[in-house]
Design a protein around this motif. Structure first.
Motif, PDB file in Angstrom:
ATOM      1  N   ASP A  63       0.822  -1.222   0.000  1.00  0.00           N
ATOM      2  CA  ASP A  63       0.000   0.000   0.000  1.00  0.00           C
ATOM      3  C   ASP A  63       0.857   1.274   0.000  1.00  0.00           C
ATOM      4  N   CYS A  64       1.966   1.227   0.689  1.00  0.00           N
ATOM      5  CA  CYS A  64       2.823   2.421   0.750  1.00  0.00           C
ATOM      6  C   CYS A  64       3.376   2.748  -0.633  1.00  0.00           C
ATOM      7  N   LEU A  65       3.771   1.709  -1.353  1.00  0.00           N
ATOM      8  CA  LEU A  65       4.331   1.903  -2.701  1.00  0.00           C
ATOM      9  C   LEU A  65       3.312   2.578  -3.620  1.00  0.00           C
ATOM     10  N   LYS A  66       2.060   2.092  -3.536  1.00  0.00           N
ATOM     11  CA  LYS A  66       0.998   2.657  -4.394  1.00  0.00           C
ATOM     12  C   LYS A  66       0.697   4.098  -4.011  1.00  0.00           C
ATOM     13  N   THR A  67       0.920   4.440  -2.739  1.00  0.00           N
ATOM     14  CA  THR A  67       0.514   5.753  -2.232  1.00  0.00           C
ATOM     15  C   THR A  67       1.584   6.832  -2.395  1.00  0.00           C
ATOM     16  N   CYS A  68       2.835   6.438  -2.338  1.00  0.00           N
ATOM     17  CA  CYS A  68       3.908   7.445  -2.332  1.00  0.00           C
ATOM     18  C   CYS A  68       3.851   8.318  -3.589  1.00  0.00           C
ATOM     19  N   PRO A  69       3.644   9.628  -3.439  1.00  0.00           N
ATOM     20  CA  PRO A  69       3.521  10.486  -4.626  1.00  0.00           C
ATOM     21  C   PRO A  69       4.866  10.791  -5.290  1.00  0.00           C
ATOM     22  N   TYR A  70       5.957  10.415  -4.650  1.00  0.00           N
ATOM     23  CA  TYR A  70       7.278  10.807  -5.169  1.00  0.00           C
ATOM     24  C   TYR A  70       8.127   9.622  -5.646  1.00  0.00           C
ATOM     25  N   GLY A  71       7.502   8.463  -5.718  1.00  0.00           N
ATOM     26  CA  GLY A  71       8.240   7.287  -6.209  1.00  0.00           C
ATOM     27  C   GLY A  71       9.419   6.912  -5.324  1.00  0.00           C
ATOM     28  N   ALA A  72       9.282   7.177  -4.031  1.00  0.00           N
ATOM     29  CA  ALA A  72      10.404   6.904  -3.124  1.00  0.00           C
ATOM     30  C   ALA A  72      10.392   5.480  -2.587  1.00  0.00           C
ATOM     31  N   ILE A  73       9.334   4.712  -2.958  1.00  0.00           N
ATOM     32  CA  ILE A  73       9.267   3.321  -2.486  1.00  0.00           C
ATOM     33  C   ILE A  73       9.281   2.408  -3.706  1.00  0.00           C
ATOM     34  N   VAL A  74      10.160   1.435  -3.676  1.00  0.00           N
ATOM     35  CA  VAL A  74      10.267   0.524  -4.821  1.00  0.00           C
ATOM     36  C   VAL A  74      10.153  -0.923  -4.336  1.00  0.00           C
ATOM     37  N   ASN A  75       9.679  -1.776  -5.221  1.00  0.00           N
ATOM     38  CA  ASN A  75       9.564  -3.193  -4.880  1.00  0.00           C
ATOM     39  C   ASN A  75      10.792  -3.919  -5.427  1.00  0.00           C
ATOM     40  N   VAL A  76      11.538  -4.505  -4.519  1.00  0.00           N
ATOM     41  CA  VAL A  76      12.707  -5.283  -4.936  1.00  0.00           C
ATOM     42  C   VAL A  76      12.519  -6.704  -4.414  1.00  0.00           C
ATOM     43  N   ASP A  77      12.317  -7.631  -5.321  1.00  0.00           N
ATOM     44  CA  ASP A  77      12.116  -9.044  -4.963  1.00  0.00           C
ATOM     45  C   ASP A  77      11.019  -9.214  -3.912  1.00  0.00           C
ATOM     46  N   GLY A  78       9.942  -8.481  -4.061  1.00  0.00           N
ATOM     47  CA  GLY A  78       8.789  -8.633  -3.159  1.00  0.00           C
ATOM     48  C   GLY A  78       8.867  -7.780  -1.908  1.00  0.00           C
ATOM     49  N   ALA A  79       9.981  -7.116  -1.672  1.00  0.00           N
ATOM     50  CA  ALA A  79      10.097  -6.266  -0.473  1.00  0.00           C
ATOM     51  C   ALA A  79       9.980  -4.798  -0.874  1.00  0.00           C
ATOM     52  N   GLN A  80       9.277  -4.019  -0.040  1.00  0.00           N
ATOM     53  CA  GLN A  80       9.125  -2.589  -0.342  1.00  0.00           C
ATOM     54  C   GLN A  80      10.327  -1.844   0.249  1.00  0.00           C
ATOM     55  N   LEU A  81      11.156  -1.281  -0.608  1.00  0.00           N
ATOM     56  CA  LEU A  81      12.345  -0.566  -0.118  1.00  0.00           C
ATOM     57  C   LEU A  81      12.169   0.936  -0.321  1.00  0.00           C
ATOM     58  N   THR A  82      12.630   1.706   0.633  1.00  0.00           N
ATOM     59  CA  THR A  82      12.489   3.158   0.557  1.00  0.00           C
ATOM     60  C   THR A  82      13.801   3.782   0.091  1.00  0.00           C
ATOM     61  N   VAL A  83      13.705   4.582  -0.959  1.00  0.00           N
ATOM     62  CA  VAL A  83      14.884   5.298  -1.450  1.00  0.00           C
ATOM     63  C   VAL A  83      14.888   6.649  -0.731  1.00  0.00           C
ATOM     64  N   ARG A  84      15.666   6.732   0.327  1.00  0.00           N
ATOM     65  CA  ARG A  84      15.590   7.897   1.217  1.00  0.00           C
ATOM     66  C   ARG A  84      15.878   9.211   0.492  1.00  0.00           C
ATOM     67  N   GLU A  85      16.773   9.177  -0.505  1.00  0.00           N
ATOM     68  CA  GLU A  85      17.109  10.416  -1.228  1.00  0.00           C
ATOM     69  C   GLU A  85      15.877  10.988  -1.938  1.00  0.00           C
ATOM     70  N   ASN A  86      14.929  10.121  -2.293  1.00  0.00           N
ATOM     71  CA  ASN A  86      13.728  10.593  -3.008  1.00  0.00           C
ATOM     72  C   ASN A  86      12.573  10.944  -2.071  1.00  0.00           C
ATOM     73  N   CYS A  87      12.701  10.567  -0.811  1.00  0.00           N
ATOM     74  CA  CYS A  87      11.596  10.772   0.136  1.00  0.00           C
ATOM     75  C   CYS A  87      11.476  12.248   0.498  1.00  0.00           C
ATOM     76  N   ARG A  88      10.257  12.780   0.376  1.00  0.00           N
ATOM     77  CA  ARG A  88      10.024  14.202   0.718  1.00  0.00           C
ATOM     78  C   ARG A  88       9.366  14.337   2.089  1.00  0.00           C
TER      79      ARG A  88
END
Ligand code: SF4
Ligand code: SF4
Length: 305
Positions: A63-88
């Protein structure tokens, strides 16, 4: 006017019994000028907001991945990873994460909002001889906000304690002194170079501020966090005791044993803990250090806060 003053905090902890007398509410300010290797509140250090992630709580719903307006969450091998540099730090992901795996810490609050929380527990303060403690981080990094809170507490006859690193502008420290009932003043290392190595800053201003404060305030408790391999040596403890002995405003010295309680927070913030192998000091070591202190200081010595 002061009730509209805003500040940044990262937590308000109720029913604390370690931050001064009685039952207390502790308000944790965001931002600290020190960067201690053993810090158990790493989320206090940066002045701005940060995202904390509890990977072990994540149930992988996406749900977080679908919601993030800045594309800061990505799915890597089934896990939701946060790209902190993109997080606003917008906090949208937190709203949809029902597992409680995502928190943005460091919200801006007004004095009136904080006072509302503090006043909820007045009955406990009155019954236990407690009150409110302003801690951090370093509360004096937000001097106007701290001053306004202290003034409001004074008006309502709520006992106040300020837990400080001592690294602040002297004017700010002395300005709040008359409105503060108790100071909890940390002294980590007396050797300037060692202090700089383990905290990132010189201790010159910290010691000068304590000297100045003790001339105008008579209820200061000096707290020494005892960190094995860093400051638990006889030389440091004795020179701290000797320094403090000459200060009339200091009534007590507390030796606080190192603990690892905050270590998991480093991972949640993607930070590195500097003392992974260090263990808490043995009770015998704490007793020996207390005995050493008694040799050079007539102040009351206590182990623990
Ligand atoms: S706080 Fe906002 S920008 Fe950061 S990960 Fe969550 S939704 Fe995305
Ligand atoms: S919303 Fe929460 S539980 Fe769901 S994938 Fe994101 S972090 Fe995990």
């Amino acid at each position: 006017m002061t009730i509209l003053t805003t500040g940044r905090i990262f937590d308000i902890m109720k029913y604390s019994i370690h931050d001064g007398p009685g039952i207390r509410t502790t308000v944790f300010f965001k931002g600290c000028p020190l960067n201690c290797w053993w810090c158990h509140n790493p989320e206090s250090q940066a002045m701005g907001q940060e995202i904390m992630l509890w990977e072990d709580k994540c149930i992988g719903c996406g749900d977080c991945l679908k919601t993030c307006p800045y594309g800061a969450i990505v799915n890597v091998d089934g896990a939701q990873l946060t790209v902190r540099e993109n997080c606003r730090l917008c906090g949208e992901c937190k709203k949809v994460c029902h597992a409680g795996a995502r928190v943005v810490v460091g919200e801006k609050v007004t004095v009136v909002e904080v006072m509302k929380e503090i006043e909820k527990d007045i009955v406990f303060y009155e019954e236990s001889g407690g009150g409110v403690t302003f801690s951090g981080g370093e509360p004096l990094m937000q001097p106007g906000f701290l001053n306004a809170l202290l003034e409001n507490c004074r008006e309502k006859e709520i006992h106040t304690a300020v837990d400080t690193t001592g690294l602040a502008k002297s004017d700010d420290l002395l300005r709040i002194a008359s409105k503060t009932d108790l100071f909890l003043y940390d002294l980590k290392l007396m050797d300037p170079e060692e202090h700089r190595k383990y905290t990132g800053v010189s201790n010159k201003q910290i010691l000068a501020n304590l000297r100045a404060l003790s001339q105008s305030h008579g209820n200061i408790v000096v707290r020494i966090p005892v960190i094995p391999g860093v400051n638990d040596n006889r030389e440091n403890i004795l020179s701290t005791g000797e320094f403090v002995s000459g200060l009339s405003g200091v009534r007590e010295i507390n030796l606080l044993p190192y603990h690892k309680a905050g270590i998991h927070k480093y991972q949640r913030l993607a930070k590195t803990y500097s003392l992974p192998e260090t263990k808490p000091p043995a009770n015998e070591t704490m007793d020996e250090l207390a005995e050493e202190l008694k040799r050079v200081s007539y102040k009351m010595i206590k182990i623990g806060g």
